[in-house]
Design a protein around this motif. Structure first.
Motif, short mmCIF file in Angstrom:
data_model
loop_
_atom_site.label_atom_id
_atom_site.label_comp_id
_atom_site.label_asym_id
_atom_site.label_seq_id
_atom_site.Cartn_x
_atom_site.Cartn_y
_atom_site.Cartn_z
N ARG B 30 0.84 -1.19 0.00
CA ARG B 30 0.00 0.00 0.00
C ARG B 30 0.89 1.25 0.00
N THR B 31 1.91 1.25 0.82
CA THR B 31 2.82 2.40 0.89
C THR B 31 3.46 2.67 -0.46
N VAL B 32 3.96 1.59 -1.09
CA VAL B 32 4.63 1.76 -2.39
C VAL B 32 3.68 2.33 -3.42
N ARG B 33 2.49 1.76 -3.46
CA ARG B 33 1.51 2.22 -4.45
C ARG B 33 1.13 3.68 -4.19
N LEU B 35 2.86 5.93 -2.64
CA LEU B 35 4.01 6.80 -2.92
C LEU B 35 4.12 7.07 -4.42
N GLY B 36 4.02 5.99 -5.19
CA GLY B 36 4.10 6.13 -6.66
C GLY B 36 3.02 7.05 -7.17
N MET B 37 1.81 6.86 -6.64
CA MET B 37 0.70 7.70 -7.05
C MET B 37 0.96 9.15 -6.67
N GLY B 38 1.47 9.39 -5.44
CA GLY B 38 1.74 10.74 -4.97
C GLY B 38 2.73 11.46 -5.87
N VAL B 39 3.80 10.75 -6.24
CA VAL B 39 4.82 11.37 -7.11
C VAL B 39 4.21 11.75 -8.45
N ARG B 40 3.42 10.83 -9.00
CA ARG B 40 2.83 11.08 -10.32
C ARG B 40 1.87 12.28 -10.26
N ILE B 41 1.07 12.36 -9.23
CA ILE B 41 0.10 13.44 -9.13
C ILE B 41 0.80 14.76 -8.85
N LEU B 42 1.88 14.72 -8.10
CA LEU B 42 2.65 15.93 -7.83
C LEU B 42 3.20 16.49 -9.15
N ALA B 67 -6.86 20.85 -6.83
CA ALA B 67 -7.44 19.78 -7.65
C ALA B 67 -6.61 18.52 -7.50
N ALA B 68 -5.27 18.70 -7.51
CA ALA B 68 -4.40 17.54 -7.39
C ALA B 68 -4.61 16.85 -6.06
N ALA B 69 -4.77 17.64 -4.99
CA ALA B 69 -4.95 17.05 -3.66
C ALA B 69 -6.26 16.26 -3.62
N ALA B 70 -7.31 16.83 -4.21
CA ALA B 70 -8.60 16.14 -4.22
C ALA B 70 -8.47 14.82 -4.98
N PHE B 71 -7.80 14.89 -6.13
CA PHE B 71 -7.63 13.70 -6.96
C PHE B 71 -6.82 12.66 -6.20
N ALA B 72 -5.76 13.15 -5.51
CA ALA B 72 -4.91 12.22 -4.77
C ALA B 72 -5.70 11.53 -3.66
N ALA B 73 -6.58 12.29 -3.02
CA ALA B 73 -7.38 11.69 -1.95
C ALA B 73 -8.24 10.57 -2.50
N SER B 76 -6.12 7.61 -3.39
CA SER B 76 -5.63 6.88 -2.22
C SER B 76 -6.70 5.93 -1.74
N TRP B 77 -7.94 6.44 -1.70
CA TRP B 77 -9.04 5.61 -1.24
C TRP B 77 -9.13 4.35 -2.12
N ILE B 78 -9.03 4.58 -3.46
CA ILE B 78 -9.12 3.44 -4.38
C ILE B 78 -7.95 2.48 -4.17
N ILE B 79 -6.74 3.06 -4.02
CA ILE B 79 -5.57 2.20 -3.90
C ILE B 79 -5.63 1.34 -2.65
N VAL B 80 -6.06 1.98 -1.57
CA VAL B 80 -6.15 1.21 -0.32
C VAL B 80 -7.08 0.02 -0.50
N ARG B 81 -8.21 0.28 -1.15
CA ARG B 81 -9.17 -0.82 -1.35
C ARG B 81 -8.64 -1.84 -2.36
N ALA B 82 -7.95 -1.33 -3.42
CA ALA B 82 -7.46 -2.25 -4.45
C ALA B 82 -6.40 -3.18 -3.88
N VAL B 83 -5.54 -2.64 -3.03
CA VAL B 83 -4.51 -3.49 -2.43
C VAL B 83 -5.16 -4.54 -1.53
N ARG B 84 -6.24 -4.12 -0.86
CA ARG B 84 -6.92 -5.07 0.00
C ARG B 84 -7.59 -6.16 -0.82
N ALA B 85 -7.93 -5.82 -2.09
CA ALA B 85 -8.62 -6.80 -2.93
C ALA B 85 -7.69 -7.90 -3.42
N TRP B 86 -6.37 -7.62 -3.44
CA TRP B 86 -5.43 -8.65 -3.87
C TRP B 86 -5.38 -9.76 -2.85
#
Lengths: 490, 172
Positions: B30-33, B35-42, B67-73, B76-86
């Motif tokens: 989750r952290t890696v994903r 982080l990667g997302m944060g860098v890309r959105i930044l 806008a970027a912060a909203a998108f990142a939020a 993040s919500w999606i990533i957290v759930r997606a990682v849990r889905a694995w």
């Protein structure tokens, strides 16, 4: 390189120096299934037929002749033409001779090794235990000299791209038999295989023949809908454009502009249909001790052999126009990624290009021993009614079912395909569900088989609970079938 | 095969006929994903802020990063759930891998058909000590992936898979 015993005197790199290659003709070798593991049958290094360079540069040769004669005709300058011809001729001859000198094949330790290349030496090794099928093809130019190509299909490699060409027809057939025997498959008793040392005496039991009239009618009927649609589109487009332009008072000649591609398209379609007929002319399917053999072709003669145990999927197809006549096509696929036909790479090879329902059922039953096709189609059930709107045209004919020995799926409107995969050939199973499917409690089951992607049976839009149960059942049956299989195939 | 299932399972993979012992991914995935997302959105925010700042002045910067912060939020919500889905589950004869949030997928790989097991770890994954396991069978274009396992878990899985694959060779 398997650790098969190597004869003394060969270098360890597995690549014999070319000067060692003009070897004496092949010694009488024991041929039979399982022999490869007992005492490695070996075929010493041999070259291709000496006429190979001539045939390989056949097209180039014709181009050169045409170019130089055109030159002579236009410029009335015979000298230039002659010089071009001589230069090109010498270049072609030298390079052809060189590449012929450096190309050879041999069989060592259950592997076929082909080495080629003048500057960059290349050595390919085909493990024969992974043999999927062999085709002896005779293009017209090779037929004139009684020569043939050997196209070898190995699991996981599209080696057909570089066939062994050219060999004497007899030699090619003999090599085919030896390679098939070395692959240890087909279940030919040793005595029978030995009797086949003089090939072509073994005719096998014929299963299906396709007459010229039905072949022609079938091929034309199949290519009719796309051609008609294309024609209708083009004509419609031309007519609309014409009216629009005329309405604006432009004297239009769009009609004629559209006419050229239109005619060109028609011509290509006709040519394709014609070549399809030529390709499958005199189609004969026979069974030669545990293998299926297809003989076909008018100009280019082909003889394709598929060991029965290699069949990963059988599909029975009905192009939409064939419903009028109730005709079927039967195709099989093996684990080789692509099989090369005269028209390029095709997935699966036809065991019956056009046939009646009864013939198709017979051929399908032969390709998958132990199944009866009507019983297979009887197991098909439709997706639930709530999935109907997702594929309104094909919902009625879609189906999936767990037969006794095969997983069968039916789909397709323009070409209705029923594909059956023996449980033992299923590699892995997948269940997928998109958001819309989830809302409808639907899911898709896909069974993956080795090699081509296009023959994977996919059961679209099944009930979610059924899909999961189906996947579990597929896995259970695949294990049971694989465990019962003797010997294990690799 | 009853078509009239009164209330069919909406999450089919959790309704496997037998009980499954689903193993989750390591928490660091989750952290890696993220982080990667944060860098890309930044990066996206920076690119976006230049024209906006030129056009609207300093307020543009606010908009872009807002806008970027909203998108990142949201991501993040999606990533957290997606990682849990694995998840993956080892059964007696096959390996089950499930993943996907919107498009759910369940792959069932029999041990006997496995041709190749790869372990790989990218630079960022290595920092967080994560390893990806890739499993291939003879089926074309079907790579089954289990991302984000502890190296020990991944190696253990790899060894078990190879051992089972050698035990029950099923071929093509």
């Amino acid at each position: 390189m398997s650790g098969g015993a190597r004869p003394p005197g060969r270098d360890e790199t597995g690549e014999a120096p070319p000067e060692e290659w003009p070897a004496p003709s092949i010694a009488p070798v024991p041929i039979g299934p399982g022999m490869a593991s007992v005492a490695p049958v070996e075929i010493p290094g041999r070259r291709l037929h000496p006429l190979t360079p001539l045939l390989e540069s056949f097209r180039l040769l014709i181009a050169v002749v045409l170019a130089s004669s055109w030159q002579m005709y236009v410029q009335e300058n015979i000298r230039v033409g002659v010089v071009i011809a001589i230069l090109a001729g010498t270049f072609g001859a030298v390079s052809g001779l060189l590449s012929w000198l450096f190309t050879g094949y041999r069989v060592v330790g259950g592997e076929l090794q082909i080495s080629e290349g003048v500057l960059i030496r290349k050595s390919r090794t085909l493990p024969l235990e992974r043999l999927q099928g062999i085709e002896v093809a005779q293009p017209l130019r090779a037929r004139i000299f009684g020569l043939a190509q050997l196209r070898i299909e190995v699991a996981g490699a599209s080696e057909t791209e570089a066939p062994l060409s050219y060999l004497k027809l007899g030699e090619a057939r003999e090599l085919r038999e030896q390679l098939l025997a070395l692959s240890g498959r087909g279940g030919a008793p040793v005595a029978e295989a030995a009797a086949e040392a003089a090939p072509e005496t073994a005719e096998g039991t014929p299963i299906a023949r396709v007459g010229a009239a039905r072949l022609a009618a079938g091929t034309v009927l199949e290519s009719l809908p796309p051609t008609l649609i294309a024609v209708a589109l083009l004509v419609g487009l031309g007519a609309v454009l014409n009216t629009v332009l005329n309405a604006y008072g432009v004297e239009s000649e769009v009609w004629q502009a559209a006419g050229v591609p239109f005619l060109f398209g028609l011509l290509t379609a006709a040519l394709q249909t014609g070549s399809g007929i030529l390709r499958n002319w005199g189609f004969t399917l026979s069974r030669v001790d545990g293998r299926l053999r297809v003989e076909r072709g008018l100009t280019e003669k082909n003889s394709n052999t598929v060991p029965l145990g290699r069949v990963t999927a059988v599909s029975v197809q009905t192009p939409v126009m064939w419903r009028l006549k109730d005709w079927r096509r039967v195709q099989v696929s093996t684990a080789s990624i692509a099989q090369q036909g005269a028209e390029g790479i095709v997935h699966g090879s036809a065991l019956l290009p056009v046939g009646t329902v009864a013939e198709a059922e017979l051929v399908a039953g032969t390709a998958l021993p132990g199944i009866t096709w009507p019983a297979v189609t009887a197991t098909l059930t439709r997706p639930p009614r709530r999935a109907r709107w997702r594929t309104p045209l094909t919902w009625r004919l879609r189906g999936a079912g767990l037969g006794e020995d095969v997983f069968a799926v039916r789909y397709g409107l323009v070409k209705t395909v029923t594909v059956a995969v023996p449980y033992a050939r299923i590699q892995q199973v997948e269940v997928t569900q998109g958001p819309l499917q989830r809302a409808q409690r639907l899911a898709t089951v896909r069974a993956r088989i080795a090699g081509s992607v296009s023959h994977d049976p996919v059961a679209l839009h099944r009930d979610a609970a059924e899909a999961v149960a189906m996947a579990a059942e597929l896995r259970r049956r695949a294990d049971a079938a694989a465990a019962a299989e003797q010997p294990r195939l690799s | 095969m009853s078509r009239r299932d009164p209330r069919g399972p909406s999450l089919p993979f959790d309704h496997w006929p037998t009980d499954l012992d689903w193993q989750p991914m390591a928490g660091e995935l989750r952290t890696v994903r993220l982080l990667g997302m944060g860098v890309r959105i930044l990066l996206l925010a920076v690119v976006l802020s230049v024209p906006l700042a030129l056009w609207l002045g300093p307020v543009g910067l606010l908009y872009a990063f807002g806008a970027a912060a909203a998108f990142a939020a949201l991501r993040s919500w999606i990533i957290v759930r997606a990682v849990r889905a694995w998840g993956f589950a080892e059964r007696e004869k096959d390996l089950l891998v499930k993943h996907g949030l919107l498009f759910r997928e369940l792959s069932i790989v029999p041990y006997g058909r496995i041709q190749l097991v790869d372990l790989k770890a990218g630079p960022i994954e290595r920092v967080f000590s994560l390893t990806t396991v890739q499993i291939r069978t003879a089926a074309l274009g079907a790579v089954t992936e289990i991302p984000g396992l502890d190296p020990q878990v991944a190696e253990g899985l790899r060894d078990r898979l190879s051992a089972r694959a050698a035990e029950v060779r099923e071929g093509l």
